[in-house]
Scaffold this active site. Structure first.
Site, mmCIF file in Angstrom:
data_model
loop_
_atom_site.group_PDB
_atom_site.id
_atom_site.type_symbol
_atom_site.label_atom_id
_atom_site.label_comp_id
_atom_site.label_asym_id
_atom_site.label_seq_id
_atom_site.Cartn_x
_atom_site.Cartn_y
_atom_site.Cartn_z
ATOM 1 N N GLY A 103 0.775 -1.238 0.000
ATOM 2 C CA GLY A 103 0.000 0.000 0.000
ATOM 3 C C GLY A 103 0.804 1.285 0.000
ATOM 4 N N ARG A 128 -2.450 -10.629 0.310
ATOM 5 C CA ARG A 128 -1.850 -9.298 0.245
ATOM 6 C C ARG A 128 -2.903 -8.212 0.043
ATOM 7 N NH1 ARG A 128 3.506 -8.522 -0.903
ATOM 8 N NH2 ARG A 128 3.068 -7.026 -2.554
ATOM 9 N N ASP A 168 4.139 -0.861 -10.295
ATOM 10 C CA ASP A 168 5.385 -1.235 -9.630
ATOM 11 C C ASP A 168 5.461 -2.746 -9.764
ATOM 12 O OD1 ASP A 168 7.726 -0.637 -8.086
ATOM 13 O OD2 ASP A 168 6.721 -1.531 -6.371
ATOM 14 N N CYS A 221 11.850 -2.645 -8.245
ATOM 15 C CA CYS A 221 12.849 -2.513 -7.187
ATOM 16 C C CYS A 221 14.027 -3.431 -7.505
ATOM 17 C CB CYS A 221 12.247 -2.793 -5.811
ATOM 18 S SG CYS A 221 11.492 -4.416 -5.647
#
Length: 440
Positions: A103, A128, A168, A221
């Protein structure tokens, strides 16, 4: 930490003379940080601001603190904060956070939207998505729906719909090695290429949901070029209407590999973990008229309308905009402009307002968190000791009795839900699953 030999060799080749500094930085501690929530009231000072960010600060916040429990702060490491800052949606936008759990990016996007427009926050994992819904609830935004769906099923509902999509993407996680030792264990030489296949699959669906003239933020990432610049090159080749917008470099961010419009974050240059960000624009002309969507309609009975309106007139100083719908006895306020989601799995269907019981309406915890104190007519403020007693699940005795009824509970000036007062007793309505035990 012990890094895989293939990883070391790969980044020695990519970074050349900078590789020693890079590899050495991976032996340092991860950099903790958090963001302030602009939807909440700030009644204390927070030092060590992250430069060039509106809400970011370095440091740790206790999960048992008033600031965390009331949603005033959200823990998010500095590099991840750059994704929401590049996206920076304007008020009124329709936004999709496609792989949103837990989040961090969703709450950052909600900070910019300021309870306007619409955010669909999705995660494919049921477990999740529940965590995502809890974090969204604590943040206190009213214009968000949390879904638990595949990109393919979302794309059937949201064709050409979103002004902004943030992906993402699931990735090899190289940038999280300092935070998550497990990420090292499952890394292997071919893993980035495997992740790239999944990223392309997700992006194919995401592109179909992007409105003409819309923007797409793609981030990972990881530092793997296969998942970063190679993916952007593939996107630009496959979709002629897409073009790159430059990402502003700040705080040690550097250009992507042979792709200066994109941004990379390395821990020997940037005070944070690893991240890649690309900002794309759909060059198709914007639609002259917004898409017509079949929006859900209110399904309240006359009795339910009456009970809700009586409560709202008595307790609220704000008129909540949206579509009121019941699911069983539970009342929700859905954001306007939402298409029919009846075929999708929902983890949080807008803002939960409360529950209809026999001849009465009881407000929800979520409503008491989402409203500021000036939007409610009756509040009870807790001091630090009362806060600790209340969030551990106990009733409170008020020093000064007040009129019986429902009150918004405040700690540090921000909402902790609603609770009923009878005489001098404040009954405990804090959710059992959120209760804080032990020393605080």
């Amino acid at each position: 930490m012990t890094l895989p030999k293939d990883f070391i060799g790969k980044y020695q080749a990519i970074l050349g003379d900078n590789s020693d500094d890079f590899l050495a930085s991976l032996q340092h501690e991860a950099v903790p940080a958090f963001r302030l929530n602009p939807l909440k009231k700030v009644q204390q000072s927070f030092p060590d601001a992250i430069p060039h960010t509106p809400w970011g600060h370095y440091g740790k916040i206790s999960g048992k603190s008033i600031a965390h429990v009331t949603g005033l702060v959200y823990s998010q490491e500095p590099a991840a904060q750059m994704v929401g800052q590049v996206a920076a949606p304007t008020k009124g936008m329709k936004v999709l956070d496609l792989a949103a759990a837990p989040g961090g990016k969703t709450t950052h996007l909600l900070s910019y939207l300021d309870n306007t427009g619409l955010l669909i926050s999705n995660d494919i994992s049921k477990k999740r998505s529940k965590i995502l819904a809890e974090n969204v609830e604590r943040f206190g935004a009213r214009n968000v729906v949390v879904t638990n769906e595949t990109p393919q099923r979302l794309a059937k509902v949201f064709q050409d719909y979103f002004d902004l999509i943030v992906l993402d993407a699931p990735c090899s996680g190289e940038g999280m090695f300092r935070k998550d030792a497990d990420a090292i264990q499952y890394w292997h030489q071919d893993y980035p290429a495997q992740c790239a296949d999944l990223q392309k699959e997700i992006l194919r669906e995401a592109i179909t949901m992007l409105a003409p003239a819309g923007r797409l933020i793609y981030s990972t990432c990881t530092w793997a070029p296969e998942e970063n610049e190679d993916i952007i090159s593939w996107l630009l080749e496959q979709y002629a209407d897409l073009s790159l917008l430059p990402v502003e470099k700040m705080n040690g961010m550097v250009d992507g590999i042979d792709m200066p419009e994109t941004a990379r974050m390395y821990p020997h240059r940037f005070k944070g973990e690893g991240q890649f960000i690309a900002h794309l624009h759909d060059r198709r002309p914007a639609l002259k008229k917004p898409l017509k969507v079949k929006s859900p309609r209110s399904n309240l009975t006359q009795e339910q309308k009456r009970l809700w309106q009586e409560f709202a007139n008595r307790l609220l100083n704000i008129e909540l905009t949206g579509i009121l719908q019941t699911f069983g006895d539970e009342l929700y306020c859905l954001p306007k402009g939402l298409p029919d989601l009846s075929g999708l799995k929902i983890a949080r269907n807008g803002l939960h307002l409360g529950t209809f019981k026999k001849k009465r309406f009881e407000p929800s915890f979520a409503l008491g968190v989402a409203l500021t104190s000036d939007q409610v007519t009756q509040t009870v403020s807790l001091d630090d000791q009362q806060f600790r007693t209340y969030v551990s699940g106990n009733t409170l005795t008020l020093d000064t009795p007040v009129t019986n009824g429902w009150y918004q509970i405040l700690a540090g000036g921000n909402g902790l839900g609603f609770a009923k007062v009878v005489g001098s007793t404040l009954k405990n309505s804090y959710p059992k699953g959120l209760r804080v035990q032990g020393r605080m």
